[in-house]
Motif scaffolding. Structure first.
Motif, PDB file in Angstrom:
ATOM      1  N   MET A 247       5.620  26.844 -53.957  1.00 11.62           N
ATOM      2  CA  MET A 247       6.677  27.725 -54.461  1.00 11.62           C
ATOM      3  C   MET A 247       7.930  27.589 -53.595  1.00 11.62           C
ATOM      4  O   MET A 247       9.049  27.505 -54.113  1.00 11.62           O
ATOM      5  CB  MET A 247       6.203  29.179 -54.487  1.00 11.62           C
ATOM      6  N   LYS A 248       7.749  27.547 -52.286  1.00 12.47           N
ATOM      7  CA  LYS A 248       8.907  27.393 -51.400  1.00 12.47           C
ATOM      8  C   LYS A 248       9.603  26.063 -51.646  1.00 12.47           C
ATOM      9  O   LYS A 248      10.836  25.995 -51.736  1.00 12.47           O
ATOM     10  CB  LYS A 248       8.472  27.509 -49.943  1.00 12.47           C
ATOM     11  N   ARG A 249       8.822  25.000 -51.787  1.00 13.62           N
ATOM     12  CA  ARG A 249       9.409  23.687 -52.051  1.00 13.62           C
ATOM     13  C   ARG A 249      10.128  23.686 -53.399  1.00 13.62           C
ATOM     14  O   ARG A 249      11.214  23.121 -53.537  1.00 13.62           O
ATOM     15  CB  ARG A 249       8.326  22.618 -52.020  1.00 13.62           C
ATOM     16  N   PHE A 250       9.537  24.316 -54.392  1.00 16.10           N
ATOM     17  CA  PHE A 250      10.152  24.420 -55.716  1.00 16.10           C
ATOM     18  C   PHE A 250      11.540  25.047 -55.612  1.00 16.10           C
ATOM     19  O   PHE A 250      12.512  24.553 -56.189  1.00 16.10           O
ATOM     20  CB  PHE A 250       9.237  25.248 -56.635  1.00 16.10           C
ATOM     21  N   HIS A 251      11.662  26.125 -54.847  1.00 16.05           N
ATOM     22  CA  HIS A 251      12.951  26.799 -54.729  1.00 16.05           C
ATOM     23  C   HIS A 251      13.966  25.943 -53.983  1.00 16.05           C
ATOM     24  O   HIS A 251      15.152  25.918 -54.351  1.00 16.05           O
ATOM     25  CB  HIS A 251      12.788  28.167 -54.067  1.00 16.05           C
ATOM     26  N   VAL A 252      13.538  25.242 -52.948  1.00 20.75           N
ATOM     27  CA  VAL A 252      14.461  24.359 -52.226  1.00 20.75           C
ATOM     28  C   VAL A 252      14.950  23.253 -53.162  1.00 20.75           C
ATOM     29  O   VAL A 252      16.143  22.921 -53.181  1.00 20.75           O
ATOM     30  CB  VAL A 252      13.799  23.779 -50.952  1.00 20.75           C
ATOM     31  N   GLU A 253      14.031  22.690 -53.954  1.00 18.33           N
ATOM     32  CA  GLU A 253      14.441  21.640 -54.886  1.00 18.33           C
ATOM     33  C   GLU A 253      15.362  22.183 -55.979  1.00 18.33           C
ATOM     34  O   GLU A 253      16.274  21.480 -56.431  1.00 18.33           O
ATOM     35  CB  GLU A 253      13.214  20.953 -55.470  1.00 18.33           C
ATOM     36  N   CYS A 254      15.153  23.424 -56.395  1.00 20.94           N
ATOM     37  CA  CYS A 254      16.079  24.049 -57.361  1.00 20.94           C
ATOM     38  C   CYS A 254      17.476  24.153 -56.760  1.00 20.94           C
ATOM     39  O   CYS A 254      18.475  23.854 -57.436  1.00 20.94           O
ATOM     40  CB  CYS A 254      15.581  25.434 -57.770  1.00 20.94           C
ATOM     41  N   LEU A 255      17.554  24.557 -55.495  1.00 16.19           N
ATOM     42  CA  LEU A 255      18.859  24.635 -54.828  1.00 16.19           C
ATOM     43  C   LEU A 255      19.531  23.267 -54.756  1.00 16.19           C
ATOM     44  O   LEU A 255      20.741  23.144 -54.978  1.00 16.19           O
ATOM     45  CB  LEU A 255      18.717  25.211 -53.424  1.00 16.19           C
ATOM     46  N   GLY A 256      18.744  22.230 -54.455  1.00 17.76           N
ATOM     47  CA  GLY A 256      19.298  20.878 -54.419  1.00 17.76           C
ATOM     48  C   GLY A 256      19.835  20.469 -55.784  1.00 17.76           C
ATOM     49  O   GLY A 256      20.885  19.813 -55.884  1.00 17.76           O
ATOM     50  N   GLY A 257      19.139  20.857 -56.832  1.00 18.16           N
ATOM     51  CA  GLY A 257      19.615  20.575 -58.182  1.00 18.16           C
ATOM     52  C   GLY A 257      20.902  21.313 -58.489  1.00 18.16           C
ATOM     53  O   GLY A 257      21.793  20.785 -59.171  1.00 18.16           O
ATOM     54  N   ILE A 258      21.013  22.526 -57.982  1.00 20.28           N
ATOM     55  CA  ILE A 258      22.243  23.298 -58.177  1.00 20.28           C
ATOM     56  C   ILE A 258      23.407  22.617 -57.471  1.00 20.28           C
ATOM     57  O   ILE A 258      24.517  22.545 -58.005  1.00 20.28           O
ATOM     58  CB  ILE A 258      22.061  24.756 -57.693  1.00 20.28           C
ATOM     59  N   ALA A 259      23.160  22.084 -56.283  1.00 19.80           N
ATOM     60  CA  ALA A 259      24.216  21.366 -55.553  1.00 19.80           C
ATOM     61  C   ALA A 259      24.726  20.195 -56.381  1.00 19.80           C
ATOM     62  O   ALA A 259      25.944  19.977 -56.496  1.00 19.80           O
ATOM     63  CB  ALA A 259      23.694  20.880 -54.202  1.00 19.80           C
ATOM     64  N   GLN A 260      23.806  19.442 -56.995  1.00 18.62           N
ATOM     65  CA  GLN A 260      24.218  18.314 -57.818  1.00 18.62           C
ATOM     66  C   GLN A 260      24.946  18.788 -59.076  1.00 18.62           C
ATOM     67  O   GLN A 260      25.941  18.199 -59.490  1.00 18.62           O
ATOM     68  CB  GLN A 260      23.016  17.458 -58.194  1.00 18.62           C
ATOM     69  N   SER A 261      24.462  19.877 -59.678  1.00 19.32           N
ATOM     70  CA  SER A 261      25.107  20.411 -60.882  1.00 19.32           C
ATOM     71  C   SER A 261      26.528  20.867 -60.592  1.00 19.32           C
ATOM     72  O   SER A 261      27.438  20.643 -61.406  1.00 19.32           O
ATOM     73  CB  SER A 261      24.303  21.583 -61.449  1.00 19.32           C
ATOM     74  N   ILE A 262      26.732  21.513 -59.456  1.00 14.86           N
ATOM     75  CA  ILE A 262      28.080  21.966 -59.093  1.00 14.86           C
ATOM     76  C   ILE A 262      29.004  20.768 -58.926  1.00 14.86           C
ATOM     77  O   ILE A 262      30.132  20.767 -59.415  1.00 14.86           O
ATOM     78  CB  ILE A 262      28.051  22.823 -57.809  1.00 14.86           C
ATOM     79  N   LEU A 263      28.507  19.732 -58.265  1.00 12.30           N
ATOM     80  CA  LEU A 263      29.332  18.549 -58.068  1.00 12.30           C
ATOM     81  C   LEU A 263      29.670  17.892 -59.408  1.00 12.30           C
ATOM     82  O   LEU A 263      30.821  17.541 -59.666  1.00 12.30           O
ATOM     83  CB  LEU A 263      28.613  17.549 -57.156  1.00 12.30           C
ATOM     84  N   THR A 264      28.690  17.760 -60.281  1.00 11.02           N
ATOM     85  CA  THR A 264      28.904  17.116 -61.580  1.00 11.02           C
ATOM     86  C   THR A 264      29.833  17.932 -62.474  1.00 11.02           C
ATOM     87  O   THR A 264      30.723  17.387 -63.124  1.00 11.02           O
ATOM     88  CB  THR A 264      27.553  16.908 -62.289  1.00 11.02           C
ATOM     89  N   SER A 265      29.624  19.248 -62.503  1.00 16.23           N
ATOM     90  CA  SER A 265      30.372  20.078 -63.450  1.00 16.23           C
ATOM     91  C   SER A 265      31.755  20.492 -62.960  1.00 16.23           C
ATOM     92  O   SER A 265      32.655  20.730 -63.765  1.00 16.23           O
ATOM     93  CB  SER A 265      29.567  21.331 -63.816  1.00 16.23           C
TER      94      SER A 265
END
Length: 110
Positions: free
Chosen positions: A66-84
């Motif tokens: 669960m902790k790893r899942f949340h860290v990976e979600c944050l990493g995805g958000i970082a990429q989404s912010i950069l892309t969008s």
């Protein structure tokens, strides 16, 4: 107009706690339901100018996963912010947080 759907099916125990979570989507390489241990969906309500969230996890999902899942979600958000938005500062700050959290999970707190 082309349409795409994503569906979640949640099996609950007698206390309404998720025992199993399944998902399917149009365009998914393998058709049909696929089991997962956790989902996190965020929706932007443009009228209220806020975010609606759905977070579910099965009761047998290990805490470390669960902790790893949340860290990976944050990493995805970082990429989404950069892309969008092309906001490199926000993306870099979130990625730096992810690096600190990974170190924390590895027991290497600074």
């Amino acid at each position: 107009m082309k349409k795409s759907t994503i569906n979640f099916t949640v099996e609950l125990d007698d206390n309404n706690i998720p025992e199993k979570i399944f998902w399917e989507a149009t365009g998914k390489p393998e058709p049909g339901l696929t089991e997962t241990k956790s989902i996190s969906v965020s929706l932007w309500d443009h009228t209220q100018k806020n975010t609606l969230r759905i977070d579910l996890w099965s009761k047998d999902m290990p805490v470390d996963d669960m902790k790893r899942f949340h860290v990976e979600c944050l990493g995805g958000i970082a990429q989404s912010i950069l892309t969008s938005t092309q906001d490199e500062f926000m993306s870099n700050e979130i990625n730096a947080l992810c690096e600190r959290l990974v170190n924390h999970l590895k027991g290497q707190n600074p």
